[in-house]
Design a protein around this motif. Structure first.
Motif, PDB file in Angstrom:
ATOM      1  N   ILE A  14       1.381   6.002   0.887  1.00  0.00           N
ATOM      2  CA  ILE A  14       2.181   4.777   0.751  1.00  0.00           C
ATOM      3  C   ILE A  14       3.606   5.127   0.348  1.00  0.00           C
ATOM      4  N   ARG A  15       3.749   6.018  -0.612  1.00  0.00           N
ATOM      5  CA  ARG A  15       5.095   6.415  -1.049  1.00  0.00           C
ATOM      6  C   ARG A  15       5.882   7.059   0.086  1.00  0.00           C
ATOM      7  N   HIS A  16       5.204   7.815   0.930  1.00  0.00           N
ATOM      8  CA  HIS A  16       5.875   8.493   2.032  1.00  0.00           C
ATOM      9  C   HIS A  16       6.259   7.523   3.154  1.00  0.00           C
ATOM     10  N   TYR A  17       5.312   6.707   3.591  1.00  0.00           N
ATOM     11  CA  TYR A  17       5.540   5.852   4.755  1.00  0.00           C
ATOM     12  C   TYR A  17       6.169   4.500   4.409  1.00  0.00           C
ATOM     13  N   PHE A  18       6.037   4.063   3.177  1.00  0.00           N
ATOM     14  CA  PHE A  18       6.620   2.789   2.729  1.00  0.00           C
ATOM     15  C   PHE A  18       7.362   3.005   1.407  1.00  0.00           C
ATOM     16  N   PRO A  19       8.479   3.735   1.431  1.00  0.00           N
ATOM     17  CA  PRO A  19       9.156   4.098   0.181  1.00  0.00           C
ATOM     18  C   PRO A  19       9.732   2.915  -0.600  1.00  0.00           C
ATOM     19  N   GLY A  20       9.929   1.780   0.050  1.00  0.00           N
ATOM     20  CA  GLY A  20      10.510   0.628  -0.633  1.00  0.00           C
ATOM     21  C   GLY A  20       9.511  -0.220  -1.392  1.00  0.00           C
ATOM     22  N   VAL A  21       8.224   0.113  -1.314  1.00  0.00           N
ATOM     23  CA  VAL A  21       7.193  -0.678  -1.975  1.00  0.00           C
ATOM     24  C   VAL A  21       7.142  -0.337  -3.462  1.00  0.00           C
ATOM     25  N   ASP A  22       7.170  -1.364  -4.284  1.00  0.00           N
ATOM     26  CA  ASP A  22       7.044  -1.187  -5.731  1.00  0.00           C
ATOM     27  C   ASP A  22       5.556  -1.199  -6.076  1.00  0.00           C
ATOM     28  N   LEU A  23       5.005  -0.028  -6.283  1.00  0.00           N
ATOM     29  CA  LEU A  23       3.564   0.095  -6.519  1.00  0.00           C
ATOM     30  C   LEU A  23       3.116  -0.561  -7.820  1.00  0.00           C
ATOM     31  N   GLU A  24       4.040  -0.799  -8.723  1.00  0.00           N
ATOM     32  CA  GLU A  24       3.699  -1.438  -9.995  1.00  0.00           C
ATOM     33  C   GLU A  24       3.498  -2.947  -9.845  1.00  0.00           C
ATOM     34  N   THR A  27      -0.569  -6.238  -5.501  1.00  0.00           N
ATOM     35  CA  THR A  27      -1.942  -6.565  -5.867  1.00  0.00           C
ATOM     36  C   THR A  27      -2.887  -5.503  -5.312  1.00  0.00           C
ATOM     37  N   ASP A  28      -4.132  -5.558  -5.745  1.00  0.00           N
ATOM     38  CA  ASP A  28      -5.132  -4.633  -5.221  1.00  0.00           C
ATOM     39  C   ASP A  28      -5.322  -4.820  -3.720  1.00  0.00           C
ATOM     40  N   GLU A  29      -5.288  -6.068  -3.266  1.00  0.00           N
ATOM     41  CA  GLU A  29      -5.426  -6.341  -1.833  1.00  0.00           C
ATOM     42  C   GLU A  29      -4.261  -5.758  -1.046  1.00  0.00           C
ATOM     43  N   GLU A  30      -3.050  -5.919  -1.566  1.00  0.00           N
ATOM     44  CA  GLU A  30      -1.879  -5.360  -0.900  1.00  0.00           C
ATOM     45  C   GLU A  30      -1.948  -3.835  -0.871  1.00  0.00           C
ATOM     46  N   PHE A  31      -2.411  -3.241  -1.972  1.00  0.00           N
ATOM     47  CA  PHE A  31      -2.570  -1.788  -2.014  1.00  0.00           C
ATOM     48  C   PHE A  31      -3.564  -1.336  -0.954  1.00  0.00           C
ATOM     49  N   ALA A  32      -4.689  -2.042  -0.857  1.00  0.00           N
ATOM     50  CA  ALA A  32      -5.707  -1.679   0.120  1.00  0.00           C
ATOM     51  C   ALA A  32      -5.159  -1.773   1.539  1.00  0.00           C
ATOM     52  N   GLN A  33      -4.441  -2.845   1.828  1.00  0.00           N
ATOM     53  CA  GLN A  33      -3.883  -3.027   3.164  1.00  0.00           C
ATOM     54  C   GLN A  33      -2.835  -1.962   3.466  1.00  0.00           C
ATOM     55  N   LEU A  34      -1.925  -1.741   2.541  1.00  0.00           N
ATOM     56  CA  LEU A  34      -0.884  -0.730   2.754  1.00  0.00           C
ATOM     57  C   LEU A  34      -1.464   0.676   2.870  1.00  0.00           C
ATOM     58  N   SER A  35      -2.495   0.950   2.077  1.00  0.00           N
ATOM     59  CA  SER A  35      -3.074   2.293   2.144  1.00  0.00           C
ATOM     60  C   SER A  35      -3.763   2.529   3.484  1.00  0.00           C
TER      61      SER A  35
END
Length: 60
Positions: A14-24, A27-35
């Motif tokens: 996620i950090r590599h392909y979507f560097p603008g995402v604030d992981l903090e 939501t868990d759902e957004e993390f799952a989708q982005l991952s």
């Protein structure tokens, strides 16, 4: 691969392909989708690079 390692790997993707995402703040759902999207992107890149290496003519 253990769950902790899998999550760590997905975080890196996620950090590599979507560097603008604030992981903090996601939501868990957004993390799952982005991952899943990041994993898909990574797999596509690996396939592309493998195919390019296989089909690139060598210089003799």
């Amino acid at each position: 691969m253990k769950d902790g390692q899998r999550i760590r790997q997905r975080l890196l993707y996620i950090r590599h392909y979507f560097p603008g995402v604030d992981l903090e703040r996601i939501t868990d759902e957004e993390f799952a989708q982005l991952s899943e999207e990041a994993l898909w992107l990574h797999e596509q890149l690996m396939v592309h690079n493998s195919a390019r290496a296989f089909f690139t003519p060598t210089k003799d």
